[in-house]
Design an enzyme around this catalytic site. Structure first.
Site, PDB file in Angstrom:
ATOM      1  N   GLU A 301       0.764  -1.297   0.041  1.00 40.84           N
ATOM      2  CA  GLU A 301       0.071  -0.223  -0.136  1.00 40.84           C
ATOM      3  C   GLU A 301       0.745   1.260  -0.121  1.00 40.84           C
ATOM      4  O   GLU A 301       0.438   2.257   0.771  1.00 40.84           O
ATOM      5  CB  GLU A 301      -0.903  -0.079   1.161  1.00 40.84           C
ATOM      6  CG  GLU A 301      -0.249   0.031   2.572  1.00 40.84           C
ATOM      7  CD  GLU A 301       0.102  -1.430   3.259  1.00 40.84           C
ATOM      8  OE1 GLU A 301       0.475  -2.304   2.359  1.00 40.84           O
ATOM      9  OE2 GLU A 301      -0.046  -1.289   4.468  1.00 40.84           O
ATOM     10  N   HIS A 325      -7.804  -4.083  -1.353  1.00 40.86           N
ATOM     11  CA  HIS A 325      -7.068  -4.163  -0.104  1.00 40.86           C
ATOM     12  C   HIS A 325      -6.091  -2.955  -0.026  1.00 40.86           C
ATOM     13  O   HIS A 325      -6.287  -2.471   1.140  1.00 40.86           O
ATOM     14  CB  HIS A 325      -6.537  -5.495   0.135  1.00 40.86           C
ATOM     15  CG  HIS A 325      -5.796  -5.726   1.364  1.00 40.86           C
ATOM     16  ND1 HIS A 325      -6.272  -6.283   2.332  1.00 40.86           N
ATOM     17  CD2 HIS A 325      -4.827  -5.410   1.623  1.00 40.86           C
ATOM     18  CE1 HIS A 325      -5.403  -6.414   3.394  1.00 40.86           C
ATOM     19  NE2 HIS A 325      -4.074  -5.736   2.883  1.00 40.86           N
ATOM     20  N   GLU A 326      -5.333  -2.814  -0.879  1.00 43.32           N
ATOM     21  CA  GLU A 326      -4.369  -1.784  -0.981  1.00 43.32           C
ATOM     22  C   GLU A 326      -4.904  -0.351  -0.761  1.00 43.32           C
ATOM     23  O   GLU A 326      -4.269   0.490  -0.017  1.00 43.32           O
ATOM     24  CB  GLU A 326      -3.029  -1.954  -1.956  1.00 43.32           C
ATOM     25  CG  GLU A 326      -2.655  -3.540  -1.942  1.00 43.32           C
ATOM     26  CD  GLU A 326      -2.261  -3.970  -0.772  1.00 43.32           C
ATOM     27  OE1 GLU A 326      -1.845  -3.426   0.070  1.00 43.32           O
ATOM     28  OE2 GLU A 326      -2.228  -5.125  -0.905  1.00 43.32           O
ATOM     29  N   HIS A 329      -6.146   0.391   2.586  1.00 41.29           N
ATOM     30  CA  HIS A 329      -4.910   1.019   3.424  1.00 41.29           C
ATOM     31  C   HIS A 329      -4.642   2.439   3.258  1.00 41.29           C
ATOM     32  O   HIS A 329      -4.362   3.056   4.176  1.00 41.29           O
ATOM     33  CB  HIS A 329      -3.575   0.492   3.154  1.00 41.29           C
ATOM     34  CG  HIS A 329      -3.324  -0.941   3.595  1.00 41.29           C
ATOM     35  ND1 HIS A 329      -3.394  -1.392   4.821  1.00 41.29           N
ATOM     36  CD2 HIS A 329      -3.004  -2.218   3.020  1.00 41.29           C
ATOM     37  CE1 HIS A 329      -3.186  -2.589   5.030  1.00 41.29           C
ATOM     38  NE2 HIS A 329      -2.950  -3.241   4.252  1.00 41.29           N
ATOM     39  N   GLU A 348      -3.835  -4.321   8.986  1.00 47.41           N
ATOM     40  CA  GLU A 348      -4.451  -5.374   8.227  1.00 47.41           C
ATOM     41  C   GLU A 348      -5.732  -5.948   8.377  1.00 47.41           C
ATOM     42  O   GLU A 348      -6.424  -6.281   7.378  1.00 47.41           O
ATOM     43  CB  GLU A 348      -3.236  -6.633   8.349  1.00 47.41           C
ATOM     44  CG  GLU A 348      -1.777  -6.208   7.846  1.00 47.41           C
ATOM     45  CD  GLU A 348      -1.848  -5.628   6.483  1.00 47.41           C
ATOM     46  OE1 GLU A 348      -2.744  -5.906   5.661  1.00 47.41           O
ATOM     47  OE2 GLU A 348      -0.795  -4.957   5.767  1.00 47.41           O
ATOM     48  N   ASP A 406       4.600 -15.336  18.166  1.00 52.55           N
ATOM     49  CA  ASP A 406       4.808 -14.830  16.645  1.00 52.55           C
ATOM     50  C   ASP A 406       3.749 -15.048  15.887  1.00 52.55           C
ATOM     51  O   ASP A 406       3.235 -15.945  15.368  1.00 52.55           O
ATOM     52  CB  ASP A 406       6.137 -15.358  15.792  1.00 52.55           C
ATOM     53  CG  ASP A 406       7.164 -14.562  15.790  1.00 52.55           C
ATOM     54  OD1 ASP A 406       7.141 -13.308  16.426  1.00 52.55           O
ATOM     55  OD2 ASP A 406       8.120 -14.923  14.867  1.00 52.55           O
ATOM     56  N   TYR A 413      -4.916 -10.446   9.731  1.00 49.41           N
ATOM     57  CA  TYR A 413      -6.032 -10.187   8.549  1.00 49.41           C
ATOM     58  C   TYR A 413      -7.166 -10.811   9.047  1.00 49.41           C
ATOM     59  O   TYR A 413      -8.374  -9.984   8.887  1.00 49.41           O
ATOM     60  CB  TYR A 413      -5.404 -10.748   7.126  1.00 49.41           C
ATOM     61  CG  TYR A 413      -4.211 -10.526   6.639  1.00 49.41           C
ATOM     62  CD1 TYR A 413      -2.847 -10.498   7.257  1.00 49.41           C
ATOM     63  CD2 TYR A 413      -4.271  -9.445   5.638  1.00 49.41           C
ATOM     64  CE1 TYR A 413      -1.765 -10.137   6.714  1.00 49.41           C
ATOM     65  CE2 TYR A 413      -3.143  -8.944   4.969  1.00 49.41           C
ATOM     66  CZ  TYR A 413      -1.932  -9.204   5.390  1.00 49.41           C
ATOM     67  OH  TYR A 413      -0.759  -8.642   4.868  1.00 49.41           O
TER      68      TYR A 413
HETATM   69  N1  BES Z   1       0.992  -4.487   3.672  1.00 45.45           N
HETATM   70  C1  BES Z   1       0.733  -5.828   3.300  1.00 45.45           C
HETATM   71  C2  BES Z   1       1.897  -6.410   2.877  1.00 45.45           C
HETATM   72  C3  BES Z   1       2.965  -6.666   3.812  1.00 45.45           C
HETATM   73  C4  BES Z   1       2.588  -7.002   5.058  1.00 45.45           C
HETATM   74  C5  BES Z   1       4.378  -6.193   3.595  1.00 45.45           C
HETATM   75  C6  BES Z   1       3.442  -7.196   5.982  1.00 45.45           C
HETATM   76  C7  BES Z   1       5.076  -6.534   4.681  1.00 45.45           C
HETATM   77  C8  BES Z   1       4.988  -7.101   5.977  1.00 45.45           C
HETATM   78  C9  BES Z   1      -0.153  -5.812   2.101  1.00 45.45           C
HETATM   79  O1  BES Z   1      -1.298  -4.889   2.145  1.00 45.45           O
HETATM   80  C10 BES Z   1      -1.089  -7.172   1.789  1.00 45.45           C
HETATM   81  O2  BES Z   1      -1.631  -7.320   3.008  1.00 45.45           O
HETATM   82  N2  BES Z   1      -1.071  -7.727   0.653  1.00 45.45           N
HETATM   83  C11 BES Z   1      -1.474  -8.898   0.524  1.00 45.45           C
HETATM   84  C12 BES Z   1      -2.859  -9.083  -0.360  1.00 45.45           C
HETATM   85  C13 BES Z   1      -3.964  -8.822   0.359  1.00 45.45           C
HETATM   86  C14 BES Z   1      -5.126  -8.882  -0.399  1.00 45.45           C
HETATM   87  C15 BES Z   1      -4.281  -9.903   1.544  1.00 45.45           C
HETATM   88  C16 BES Z   1      -0.428  -9.853  -0.206  1.00 45.45           C
HETATM   89  O3  BES Z   1       0.606  -9.240  -0.450  1.00 45.45           O
HETATM   90  O4  BES Z   1      -0.884 -11.043  -0.580  1.00 45.45           O
HETATM   91 ZN    ZN Z   2      -2.615  -5.276   3.751  1.00 41.73          ZN
END
Ligand code: BES
Ligand code: ZN
Length: 640
Positions: A301, A325-326, A329, A348, A406, A413
């Site tokens: 995003e 999704h993006e 954000h 998220e 962790d 999500y």
């Molecule tokens: N912000 C995330 C990507 C991310 C998360 C990068 C944690 C580094 C650390 C992005 O918004 C994301 O969630 N992308 C998902 C797609 C979404 C539709 C669930 C992906 O990359 O699959």
């Molecule tokens: Zn995301």
């Protein structure tokens, strides 16, 4: 709530009182975002001590050198400090620091402290009593964790090299010397010099047209809103642009542009739908950039410029929920930002909730419900996987002091979005929507914690209604492991046909007749509801009927290959090799390689053969996870 507000104000005042704003480059209409002072807002993944001295504005002047794989030049940091602060601490991961001066070009002594695994090192800079600006002359290392340098051969067009960055969560300290914590916001600007003919895009508006000068291209960017450092991003390559709407457009390699423009043609409508839900889009333009296949995420995003993997170009818009999704954000994450990564669900989970609201607005409730139901499957699996660790990894607010805490990404999500859907169902959509829109307004351009989220919802939505408070189970959702009993689910019959078909197939290899009429989500449900163990003749039947080894849809292809690997299905190996060497999205390549590597008889030799072919395409955030699987074992022949 009162306490919290007071603490925030005190933090801001302590810094602001004696220090007029120093940044010449700072936007007048954007006050410096406060630093939170509560214990749950202390970021243990950054060395910065922002209550002593903090960055408020960053100006980069950088050369991109494809020959040495380094970005280098100067970073000029405007700072705010307590009058008695002796040092400012920045985050550094492998930077080559050549000099540091103050605003009068007087050298400032500095020291790079001991490195901590994955975090890099503190860069401690001595301040003079009058230091208000710091100029760092530096270069990134060729193996910087944020950056991937691609040869022309590794791009789609095969003509020019390509560079891109991935900042989230703590990668940007490998190419930008600043305070790399999501709770510290800074406005920024950049001047980027690249070889003539290359195009630069960044996560900020471009105030001027680029110029070509003395054999190089010069590009300027300027982000007047204060943002967290992880939101700074760059891509350089042979890039072309096509408008999608008045304030939306798509950037991609020229060869990818037509397909990308067709796939993402609903983007302008998505922005309007999101605004109808959450209020004005505050960032100006919303463009998407389709990267070469190495991009490690589905999407990222980056403000003004969502970065996307080309694997979401399915040809039928079936994976454009990633764009929704993006875009979401732009409110959840980029406007109201988790103060530390322990509250990643605030970014998220909310984005996932809002993503499906945008999908509902554009494509209808059925499609949104299907994506919600697939999300519940993902959630159930993540909860089951975390059971061995006592469930600590299933808390929304993660406490790193707890054992096995962790968080698997899916919890932030899917438990996060399920929490918001549950609140929505209990209070009703109109009340919930009004609250969430207000929440984004109240926290715009500011850091938030779980405690602040809960305080806000109590103040503005629950308003002392004790029976509502009891129904919501707010603290249980945020601080306790597992899935609270009040979780709402999508209609039980959402995938009735696919579930029936999966049972029929398991009973006698009857392939579903309606497959051709099914959506991608329906196909995914069918494939993921098959028995985990299947004989080769069952897989043959699926391959014959649906040509899954050749599936163009990346999610369907992944679900199929995942099943194929679990069943040692030799007829999928060429397809598997192709999939692993033609794209580098972590969500696909990591689980496949992990499953192969665990399987010493069948999978491991395949993985060891393919990984060296695939690895040059993969971003450091992916190779960092996969390399350890393939270190030569001491017992192996020829191992050192
Ligand atoms: N912000 C995330 C990507 C991310 C998360 C990068 C944690 C580094 C650390 C992005 O918004 C994301 O969630 N992308 C998902 C797609 C979404 C539709 C669930 C992906 O990359 O699959
Ligand atoms: Zn995301």
């Amino acid at each position: 709530m009162r306490l919290l507000t007071a603490a925030v104000l005190m933090g801001a005042l302590a810094l602001a009182a004696c220090h007029p704003r120093s940044g010449a480059g700072q936007a007048a209409d954007n006050p410096v975002a406060p630093i939170l002072t509560t214990a749950d807002a202390v970021d243990d993944q950054s060395f910065a001590r922002p209550l002593e001295a903090r960055v408020t504005h960053l100006a980069l002047d950088l050369d991109v050198d494809f020959d040495t794989k380094r970005i280098g030049g100067t970073a000029t940091l405007d700072i705010q400090r307590r009058p008695d602060a002796k040092t400012i601490v920045l985050d550094d991961n492998g930077l080559q620091i050549d000099a540091i001066t103050d605003q009068h070009r007087r050298a400032l002594p500095f020291k790079v402290g001991a490195a901590r695994p994955e975090m890099g090192s503190p860069l401690v800079i001595a301040l003079r009593p009058d230091t208000s600006r710091i100029i760092v002359t530096y270069k990134s290392a060729p193996n910087a964790g944020a950056l991937l340098w691609l040869t022309p051969q590794q791009t789609v067009g095969k003509k020019a090299p390509f560079l891109f960055s991935q900042g989230e969560a703590i990668e940007n300290r490998s190419w930008i010397p600043t305070q790399d914590s999501p709770g510290i916001r800074q406005s920024w600007e950049a001047t980027i010099h690249v070889p003539a003919g290359m195009t630069v895009v960044m996560s900020a508006p471009r105030p001027e047209q680029p110029i070509t000068e003395g054999g190089e291209g010069v590009f300027n960017f300027r982000m007047d809103h204060p943002v967290a450092s992880y939101m700074i991003a760059i891509a350089v390559g042979d890039l072309a642009f096509r408008p999608l709407g008045p304030r939306t457009g798509v950037w991609a390699e020229p060869a990818t542009l037509p397909a990308a423009a067709a796939e993402f043609s609903d983007t302008e409508k998505m922005v309007s739908a999101a605004e109808a839900l959450y209020g004005p889009y505050r960032w100006g333009r919303y463009d998407v950039l389709v990267l070469p296949p190495s991009f490690p995420f589905g999407g990222m995003e980056n403000p003004n410029m969502t970065f996307l993997t080309p694997t979401v170009i399915a040809g039928d818009k079936s994976l454009v929920n990633v764009v929704a999704h993006e875009l979401a954000h732009s409110w959840s994450g980029n406007l109201a930002t988790n103060a530390t990564w322990n509250d990643g669900w605030l970014n998220e989970g909310m984005a996932t909730y809002a993503e499906r609201r945008i999908v509902e607005a554009l494509y209808g409730k059925k499609q949104a419900d299907e994506q919600i139901a697939l999300g519940i499957d993902t959630l159930n699996k993540a909860v089951a996987d975390a059971a061995a660790g006592g469930g600590n990894a299933t808390r929304l607010h993660t406490d790193p002091k707890l054992k096995d805490s962790d968080q698997s990404g899916e919890i932030a999500y899917e438990k996060g979005s399920a929490f918001l859907r549950t609140i929505e169902a209990i209070v009703g959509r109109p009340a919930f929507d009004a609250w969430l829109k207000g929440y984004f307004d109240r926290h715009a351009f500011q850091p938030v914690t779980s405690a602040m989220f809960l305080a806000d919802i109590r103040q503005h939505l629950v308003k002392g209604d004790t029976s509502l408070e009891a129904k919501l189970m707010l603290d249980r959702w945020v601080y306790q492991p597992g899935i609270p009993p009040n979780m709402v689910r999508p209609p039980a019959d959402t995938f009735a046909e696919q579930d029936k078909a999966a049972r029929a197939f398991a009973a006698g290899n009857a392939v579903p007749e309606d497959w051709a009429g099914w959506t991608t989500d329906e196909r995914l449900r069918f494939l993921t509801r098959l028995p985990r163990k299947l004989p080769a003749r069952s897989l043959d039947a699926l391959q014959t009927a649906f040509k899954l080894n050749q599936a163009r849809n990346s999610e369907v292809r992944f679900a199929w290959l995942d099943t194929a690997v679990a069943n040692h299905y030799d007829a999928a190996i060429p397809s598997l090799q192709q999939f692993l060497t033609e794209q580098g999205r972590g969500k696909f390549v990591m689980p496949l390689f992990q499953a192969l590597a665990k399987d010493s008889s069948w999978g491991e030799p395949i993985a060891r053969r393919i990984y060296p072919l695939a690895r040059p395409l993969y971003h450091p955030v992916v190779t960092r996870v996969l390399d350890p699987l393939f270190v030569a074992k001491p017992t192996e022949k020829g191992a050192k």
